[in-house]
Motif scaffolding. Structure first.
Motif, PDB file in Angstrom:
ATOM      1  N   ASP A 152      15.583 -40.689 -40.737  1.00  0.00           N
ATOM      2  CA  ASP A 152      16.544 -41.677 -41.228  1.00  0.00           C
ATOM      3  C   ASP A 152      17.109 -41.258 -42.584  1.00  0.00           C
ATOM      4  OD1 ASP A 152      18.089 -43.948 -40.981  1.00  0.00           O
ATOM      5  OD2 ASP A 152      16.603 -45.237 -41.943  1.00  0.00           O
ATOM      6  N   GLU A 153      17.539 -39.985 -42.647  1.00  0.00           N
ATOM      7  CA  GLU A 153      18.076 -39.422 -43.880  1.00  0.00           C
ATOM      8  C   GLU A 153      19.406 -38.733 -43.616  1.00  0.00           C
ATOM      9  OE1 GLU A 153      15.227 -36.715 -45.452  1.00  0.00           O
ATOM     10  OE2 GLU A 153      13.825 -38.275 -46.002  1.00  0.00           O
ATOM     11  N   LEU A 154      20.233 -38.672 -44.626  1.00  0.00           N
ATOM     12  CA  LEU A 154      21.463 -37.888 -44.627  1.00  0.00           C
ATOM     13  C   LEU A 154      22.289 -38.098 -43.355  1.00  0.00           C
ATOM     14  CD1 LEU A 154      19.844 -34.623 -46.022  1.00  0.00           C
ATOM     15  CD2 LEU A 154      21.114 -36.318 -47.332  1.00  0.00           C
ATOM     16  N   PHE A 155      22.742 -39.318 -43.168  1.00  0.00           N
ATOM     17  CA  PHE A 155      23.472 -39.688 -41.958  1.00  0.00           C
ATOM     18  C   PHE A 155      24.678 -38.778 -41.712  1.00  0.00           C
ATOM     19  CE2 PHE A 155      26.688 -42.221 -39.697  1.00  0.00           C
ATOM     20  CZ  PHE A 155      25.996 -42.418 -38.510  1.00  0.00           C
ATOM     21  N   VAL A 156      25.391 -38.405 -42.769  1.00  0.00           N
ATOM     22  CA  VAL A 156      26.552 -37.523 -42.618  1.00  0.00           C
ATOM     23  C   VAL A 156      26.112 -36.186 -42.029  1.00  0.00           C
ATOM     24  CG1 VAL A 156      28.346 -36.256 -43.872  1.00  0.00           C
ATOM     25  CG2 VAL A 156      27.874 -38.642 -44.442  1.00  0.00           C
ATOM     26  N   ASP A 157      24.971 -35.683 -42.466  1.00  0.00           N
ATOM     27  CA  ASP A 157      24.462 -34.412 -41.941  1.00  0.00           C
ATOM     28  C   ASP A 157      24.029 -34.551 -40.480  1.00  0.00           C
ATOM     29  OD1 ASP A 157      24.969 -33.493 -44.437  1.00  0.00           O
ATOM     30  OD2 ASP A 157      22.917 -32.940 -44.927  1.00  0.00           O
ATOM     31  N   VAL A 158      23.512 -35.707 -40.105  1.00  0.00           N
ATOM     32  CA  VAL A 158      23.162 -35.946 -38.695  1.00  0.00           C
ATOM     33  C   VAL A 158      24.420 -35.818 -37.837  1.00  0.00           C
ATOM     34  CG1 VAL A 158      22.343 -37.661 -37.026  1.00  0.00           C
ATOM     35  CG2 VAL A 158      21.180 -37.424 -39.230  1.00  0.00           C
ATOM     36  N   ILE A 159      25.490 -36.441 -38.281  1.00  0.00           N
ATOM     37  CA  ILE A 159      26.759 -36.391 -37.538  1.00  0.00           C
ATOM     38  C   ILE A 159      27.301 -34.963 -37.516  1.00  0.00           C
ATOM     39  CG2 ILE A 159      29.151 -37.200 -37.485  1.00  0.00           C
ATOM     40  CD1 ILE A 159      27.014 -39.304 -36.701  1.00  0.00           C
ATOM     41  N   LEU A 160      27.295 -34.285 -38.656  1.00  0.00           N
ATOM     42  CA  LEU A 160      27.824 -32.922 -38.738  1.00  0.00           C
ATOM     43  C   LEU A 160      27.044 -31.960 -37.837  1.00  0.00           C
ATOM     44  CD1 LEU A 160      29.858 -31.029 -40.182  1.00  0.00           C
ATOM     45  CD2 LEU A 160      28.082 -30.645 -41.886  1.00  0.00           C
ATOM     46  N   HIS A 161      25.721 -31.982 -37.943  1.00  0.00           N
ATOM     47  CA  HIS A 161      24.903 -31.097 -37.111  1.00  0.00           C
ATOM     48  C   HIS A 161      25.001 -31.475 -35.632  1.00  0.00           C
ATOM     49  CE1 HIS A 161      22.993 -28.489 -40.034  1.00  0.00           C
ATOM     50  NE2 HIS A 161      22.844 -29.525 -40.836  1.00  0.00           N
ATOM     51  N   GLY A 162      25.075 -32.762 -35.346  1.00  0.00           N
ATOM     52  CA  GLY A 162      25.240 -33.198 -33.960  1.00  0.00           C
ATOM     53  C   GLY A 162      26.559 -32.724 -33.369  1.00  0.00           C
ATOM     54  N   ALA A 163      27.628 -32.812 -34.160  1.00  0.00           N
ATOM     55  CA  ALA A 163      28.937 -32.346 -33.691  1.00  0.00           C
ATOM     56  C   ALA A 163      28.930 -30.838 -33.457  1.00  0.00           C
ATOM     57  CB  ALA A 163      30.017 -32.734 -34.699  1.00  0.00           C
ATOM     58  N   PHE A 164      28.322 -30.100 -34.376  1.00  0.00           N
ATOM     59  CA  PHE A 164      28.221 -28.649 -34.187  1.00  0.00           C
ATOM     60  C   PHE A 164      27.399 -28.318 -32.943  1.00  0.00           C
ATOM     61  CE2 PHE A 164      29.988 -27.531 -38.307  1.00  0.00           C
ATOM     62  CZ  PHE A 164      30.507 -26.270 -38.069  1.00  0.00           C
ATOM     63  N   ALA A 165      26.327 -29.055 -32.710  1.00  0.00           N
ATOM     64  CA  ALA A 165      25.499 -28.806 -31.523  1.00  0.00           C
ATOM     65  C   ALA A 165      26.322 -29.014 -30.249  1.00  0.00           C
ATOM     66  CB  ALA A 165      24.274 -29.719 -31.525  1.00  0.00           C
ATOM     67  N   LEU A 166      27.060 -30.120 -30.178  1.00  0.00           N
ATOM     68  CA  LEU A 166      27.877 -30.385 -28.994  1.00  0.00           C
ATOM     69  C   LEU A 166      28.973 -29.341 -28.820  1.00  0.00           C
ATOM     70  CD1 LEU A 166      28.198 -34.271 -29.179  1.00  0.00           C
ATOM     71  CD2 LEU A 166      26.812 -32.901 -27.600  1.00  0.00           C
ATOM     72  N   LEU A 167      29.590 -28.939 -29.909  1.00  0.00           N
ATOM     73  CA  LEU A 167      30.636 -27.920 -29.836  1.00  0.00           C
ATOM     74  C   LEU A 167      30.063 -26.579 -29.360  1.00  0.00           C
ATOM     75  CD1 LEU A 167      33.604 -27.313 -30.250  1.00  0.00           C
ATOM     76  CD2 LEU A 167      33.126 -26.917 -32.670  1.00  0.00           C
ATOM     77  N   CYS A 168      28.900 -26.208 -29.872  1.00  0.00           N
ATOM     78  CA  CYS A 168      28.266 -24.961 -29.431  1.00  0.00           C
ATOM     79  C   CYS A 168      27.874 -25.021 -27.963  1.00  0.00           C
ATOM     80  CB  CYS A 168      27.043 -24.645 -30.298  1.00  0.00           C
ATOM     81  SG  CYS A 168      27.471 -24.115 -31.966  1.00  0.00           S
ATOM     82  N   LEU A 169      27.395 -26.164 -27.509  1.00  0.00           N
ATOM     83  CA  LEU A 169      27.047 -26.320 -26.097  1.00  0.00           C
ATOM     84  C   LEU A 169      28.301 -26.213 -25.228  1.00  0.00           C
ATOM     85  CD1 LEU A 169      24.858 -26.899 -23.998  1.00  0.00           C
ATOM     86  CD2 LEU A 169      25.301 -29.340 -24.351  1.00  0.00           C
ATOM     87  N   TYR A 170      29.383 -26.841 -25.638  1.00  0.00           N
ATOM     88  CA  TYR A 170      30.642 -26.765 -24.901  1.00  0.00           C
ATOM     89  C   TYR A 170      31.130 -25.313 -24.817  1.00  0.00           C
ATOM     90  CZ  TYR A 170      35.511 -27.321 -23.639  1.00  0.00           C
ATOM     91  OH  TYR A 170      36.732 -27.203 -23.016  1.00  0.00           O
ATOM     92  N   LEU A 171      31.128 -24.622 -25.962  1.00  0.00           N
ATOM     93  CA  LEU A 171      31.576 -23.229 -25.971  1.00  0.00           C
ATOM     94  C   LEU A 171      30.665 -22.344 -25.125  1.00  0.00           C
ATOM     95  CD1 LEU A 171      32.627 -22.902 -29.705  1.00  0.00           C
ATOM     96  CD2 LEU A 171      34.143 -22.831 -27.715  1.00  0.00           C
ATOM     97  N   PHE A 172      29.370 -22.610 -25.165  1.00  0.00           N
ATOM     98  CA  PHE A 172      28.421 -21.857 -24.344  1.00  0.00           C
ATOM     99  C   PHE A 172      28.785 -21.992 -22.859  1.00  0.00           C
ATOM    100  CE2 PHE A 172      24.604 -21.490 -21.778  1.00  0.00           C
ATOM    101  CZ  PHE A 172      24.049 -20.308 -22.232  1.00  0.00           C
ATOM    102  N   ALA A 173      29.060 -23.207 -22.448  1.00  0.00           N
ATOM    103  CA  ALA A 173      29.366 -23.472 -21.037  1.00  0.00           C
ATOM    104  C   ALA A 173      30.712 -22.891 -20.612  1.00  0.00           C
ATOM    105  CB  ALA A 173      29.345 -24.979 -20.782  1.00  0.00           C
ATOM    106  N   HIS A 174      31.624 -22.668 -21.565  1.00  0.00           N
ATOM    107  CA  HIS A 174      32.968 -22.196 -21.236  1.00  0.00           C
ATOM    108  C   HIS A 174      33.266 -20.794 -21.766  1.00  0.00           C
ATOM    109  CE1 HIS A 174      33.327 -26.546 -20.669  1.00  0.00           C
ATOM    110  NE2 HIS A 174      34.167 -26.203 -19.720  1.00  0.00           N
ATOM    111  N   ARG A 175      32.251 -20.026 -22.080  1.00  0.00           N
ATOM    112  CA  ARG A 175      32.498 -18.716 -22.681  1.00  0.00           C
ATOM    113  C   ARG A 175      33.136 -17.709 -21.738  1.00  0.00           C
ATOM    114  NH1 ARG A 175      27.117 -19.022 -21.584  1.00  0.00           N
ATOM    115  NH2 ARG A 175      26.015 -17.117 -20.992  1.00  0.00           N
ATOM    116  N   LEU A 176      33.140 -17.982 -20.455  1.00  0.00           N
ATOM    117  CA  LEU A 176      33.832 -17.098 -19.497  1.00  0.00           C
ATOM    118  C   LEU A 176      35.337 -17.056 -19.776  1.00  0.00           C
ATOM    119  CD1 LEU A 176      32.158 -17.707 -16.040  1.00  0.00           C
ATOM    120  CD2 LEU A 176      32.315 -15.553 -17.289  1.00  0.00           C
ATOM    121  N   ARG A 177      35.853 -18.050 -20.464  1.00  0.00           N
ATOM    122  CA  ARG A 177      37.298 -18.112 -20.729  1.00  0.00           C
ATOM    123  C   ARG A 177      37.769 -17.035 -21.698  1.00  0.00           C
ATOM    124  NH1 ARG A 177      38.697 -24.546 -21.181  1.00  0.00           N
ATOM    125  NH2 ARG A 177      37.931 -25.093 -19.118  1.00  0.00           N
ATOM    126  N   TRP A 178      36.896 -16.511 -22.549  1.00  0.00           N
ATOM    127  CA  TRP A 178      37.329 -15.482 -23.488  1.00  0.00           C
ATOM    128  C   TRP A 178      36.475 -14.207 -23.441  1.00  0.00           C
ATOM    129  CZ3 TRP A 178      34.274 -19.438 -25.380  1.00  0.00           C
ATOM    130  CH2 TRP A 178      33.159 -19.063 -26.101  1.00  0.00           C
TER     131      TRP A 178
END
Length: 123
Positions: free
Chosen positions: A91-117
């Protein structure tokens, strides 16, 4: 898609480097400066942030490789998800939770779609 991937690697470097600097230079803004264990944690996380940020240097020459992109995105996904969960549980650094969570989702999305590049898909 490759531009998004490259931007994620660069943003990861910039954000993690800024975080590492803050954790090294001014841990009292993030943790209790009177708590030696908390300050040590801050410095340790700063080292981890630098290591994770350096992924761009290791990966940049191989960003068209399906295998290299998969490895770095998997590592970044795991790191960002683990930090987001740890900070949320504490229950600390809520902004960092959001930032790291967004990066995690973006990395997962890119991982799943890396065949495109990527040029050399796994067989």
């Amino acid at each position: 898609m490759k531009k998004v991937y490259s931007a994620v690697l660069i943003a990861n470097l910039l954000i993690e480097s800024a975080g590492a600097f803050a954790l090294f230079a001014a841990p009292e803004f993030l943790v209790d400066a009177g708590n030696a264990s908390a300050v040590l944690w801050s410095w340790n996380y700063g080292i981890v942030a630098l290591a994770v940020g350096s992924a761009v240097f290791w990966t940049w020459p191989h960003r068209d490789s399906f295998t290299a992109a998969g490895a770095v995105l998997g590592i970044l996904f795991s790191f960002h998800l683990a930090i987001a969960v740890a900070l949320a549980i504490a229950d600390e650094l809520f902004v960092d939770v959001i930032l790291h969570g967004a990066f995690a989702l973006l990395c997962l999305y890119l991982f799943a779609h890396r065949l495109r590049w990527c040029l050399d898909p796994a067989t």
